[in-house]
Design a protein around this motif. Sequence first.
Motif, PDB file in Angstrom:
ATOM      1  N   ARG A 194       0.834  -1.209   0.000  1.00  0.00           N
ATOM      2  CA  ARG A 194       0.000   0.000   0.000  1.00  0.00           C
ATOM      3  C   ARG A 194       0.865   1.255   0.000  1.00  0.00           C
ATOM      4  O   ARG A 194       0.594   2.212  -0.739  1.00  0.00           O
ATOM      5  N   ALA A 195       1.900   1.270   0.836  1.00  0.00           N
ATOM      6  CA  ALA A 195       2.784   2.438   0.905  1.00  0.00           C
ATOM      7  C   ALA A 195       3.489   2.660  -0.430  1.00  0.00           C
ATOM      8  O   ALA A 195       3.610   3.799  -0.907  1.00  0.00           O
ATOM      9  N   GLU A 196       3.952   1.578  -1.040  1.00  0.00           N
ATOM     10  CA  GLU A 196       4.640   1.698  -2.331  1.00  0.00           C
ATOM     11  C   GLU A 196       3.690   2.174  -3.427  1.00  0.00           C
ATOM     12  O   GLU A 196       4.074   2.974  -4.292  1.00  0.00           O
ATOM     13  N   ASP A 197       2.444   1.712  -3.398  1.00  0.00           N
ATOM     14  CA  ASP A 197       1.455   2.160  -4.385  1.00  0.00           C
ATOM     15  C   ASP A 197       1.183   3.654  -4.236  1.00  0.00           C
ATOM     16  O   ASP A 197       1.048   4.380  -5.233  1.00  0.00           O
ATOM     17  N   CYS A 198       1.094   4.120  -2.996  1.00  0.00           N
ATOM     18  CA  CYS A 198       0.872   5.546  -2.752  1.00  0.00           C
ATOM     19  C   CYS A 198       2.042   6.381  -3.266  1.00  0.00           C
ATOM     20  O   CYS A 198       1.852   7.462  -3.845  1.00  0.00           O
ATOM     21  N   LEU A 199       3.242   5.893  -3.057  1.00  0.00           N
ATOM     22  CA  LEU A 199       4.424   6.610  -3.540  1.00  0.00           C
ATOM     23  C   LEU A 199       4.436   6.680  -5.062  1.00  0.00           C
ATOM     24  O   LEU A 199       4.855   7.690  -5.651  1.00  0.00           O
ATOM     25  N   LYS A 200       3.955   5.637  -5.723  1.00  0.00           N
ATOM     26  CA  LYS A 200       3.879   5.652  -7.187  1.00  0.00           C
ATOM     27  C   LYS A 200       2.890   6.711  -7.668  1.00  0.00           C
ATOM     28  O   LYS A 200       3.122   7.386  -8.674  1.00  0.00           O
ATOM     29  N   LEU A 250      -4.454   4.481   6.145  1.00  0.00           N
ATOM     30  CA  LEU A 250      -3.115   3.883   6.176  1.00  0.00           C
ATOM     31  C   LEU A 250      -2.411   4.153   7.499  1.00  0.00           C
ATOM     32  O   LEU A 250      -1.796   3.255   8.086  1.00  0.00           O
ATOM     33  N   TRP A 251      -2.496   5.392   7.986  1.00  0.00           N
ATOM     34  CA  TRP A 251      -1.803   5.714   9.238  1.00  0.00           C
ATOM     35  C   TRP A 251      -2.370   4.885  10.383  1.00  0.00           C
ATOM     36  O   TRP A 251      -1.623   4.325  11.191  1.00  0.00           O
ATOM     37  N   GLU A 252      -3.715   4.792  10.452  1.00  0.00           N
ATOM     38  CA  GLU A 252      -4.341   4.021  11.529  1.00  0.00           C
ATOM     39  C   GLU A 252      -3.952   2.544  11.452  1.00  0.00           C
ATOM     40  O   GLU A 252      -3.669   1.908  12.471  1.00  0.00           O
ATOM     41  N   ASP A 253      -3.941   2.002  10.222  1.00  0.00           N
ATOM     42  CA  ASP A 253      -3.573   0.597  10.051  1.00  0.00           C
ATOM     43  C   ASP A 253      -2.108   0.366  10.433  1.00  0.00           C
ATOM     44  O   ASP A 253      -1.764  -0.653  11.047  1.00  0.00           O
ATOM     45  N   TYR A 254      -1.250   1.319  10.048  1.00  0.00           N
ATOM     46  CA  TYR A 254       0.172   1.190  10.374  1.00  0.00           C
ATOM     47  C   TYR A 254       0.384   1.246  11.888  1.00  0.00           C
ATOM     48  O   TYR A 254       1.118   0.430  12.455  1.00  0.00           O
ATOM     49  N   GLU A 255      -0.274   2.197  12.546  1.00  0.00           N
ATOM     50  CA  GLU A 255      -0.133   2.323  13.999  1.00  0.00           C
ATOM     51  C   GLU A 255      -0.626   1.058  14.702  1.00  0.00           C
ATOM     52  O   GLU A 255       0.023   0.549  15.625  1.00  0.00           O
ATOM     53  N   ASP A 256      -1.762   0.536  14.250  1.00  0.00           N
ATOM     54  CA  ASP A 256      -2.311  -0.682  14.854  1.00  0.00           C
ATOM     55  C   ASP A 256      -1.360  -1.863  14.680  1.00  0.00           C
ATOM     56  O   ASP A 256      -1.112  -2.628  15.626  1.00  0.00           O
ATOM     57  N   LEU A 257      -0.800  -2.000  13.475  1.00  0.00           N
ATOM     58  CA  LEU A 257       0.105  -3.115  13.207  1.00  0.00           C
ATOM     59  C   LEU A 257       1.400  -2.966  14.001  1.00  0.00           C
ATOM     60  O   LEU A 257       1.950  -3.958  14.498  1.00  0.00           O
ATOM     61  N   CYS A 258       1.893  -1.741  14.136  1.00  0.00           N
ATOM     62  CA  CYS A 258       3.084  -1.494  14.957  1.00  0.00           C
ATOM     63  C   CYS A 258       2.843  -1.927  16.401  1.00  0.00           C
ATOM     64  O   CYS A 258       3.667  -2.628  17.002  1.00  0.00           O
ATOM     65  N   ASN A 259       1.725  -1.494  16.951  1.00  0.00           N
ATOM     66  CA  ASN A 259       1.429  -1.800  18.354  1.00  0.00           C
ATOM     67  C   ASN A 259       1.279  -3.302  18.578  1.00  0.00           C
ATOM     68  O   ASN A 259       1.770  -3.851  19.574  1.00  0.00           O
TER      69      ASN A 259
END
Length: 272
Positions: free
Chosen positions: A24-30, A60-69
Amino acid sequence: MNTSNFTRAEMNALKEEWFALLKRAEDCLKVIDDIDSRALMGLTFSSLYERRLEEETEGLWEDYEDLCNRTQDYLGKKVGEKVLPKVIPIPPSANEGEVRTFLQRVAGESRKTLRLIDDLLYTTELSSRDRERLYSLEKEVRDNIKPFLPEYASDLEKALDAFSNQNLTCSVLLAGRVIEVIWSKIKSKVKEEKGMKEAVERKEPEWEDLRPYIRDMVGRESEKVIQAIKLYRNKFSHRVGSYPTPEESLIMLSGAVLLAKGYKDGINPSKP
């Protein structure tokens, strides 16, 4: 590392989540790159790109934070804090540059975490060959280092114990501490013998100045020690988040034990 409380299936599921987040992050950067390319070509900014970027980054930010935690909860007791993924803040009304930076950092943390999980999945038990090497190093510490250098032996015993429990990061850092202390003493000895003036001008002795001292201390094993020193100083001493492989850990342990064993007899240059 002991992953008995976290099954292989759960580790693989966690890995899949991180892989999806990285995609997802790579797709956004593209999408951002596409927008920048259109701007450079003088083309009008398309609302289609804007909508696509909003869709890609939504949640994305919420999903990233959740996965980090969750990853920190799962693996926090297995590995050092420095190698765990970090929650990355993003301003509420971030501009394109801030969004790009955030996405690049998310992608970087995702790749790092995927490597960590791969290493944890690599093995949960030591091979018979590694156990033999570990036993040999433990014997060296017990018989040839502990009676003469108990303070170094203590760190080495902890490092070996950490390796046997597959806490590779802890093992490398403890072995590195022994290497760093003795290495500093060798450099000081070289500077002292070459004179203060030259030492000040050059700051650090060259490898050709140091090799004779190491060779005198450990004999034919000198290249193993040099390999361990370079590995520690070039990778693990200043690259935060570097996660050692089992082989790298054994290189560090072997080098630290050899260096400590040689150091007990003193630092002297080998005679030609």
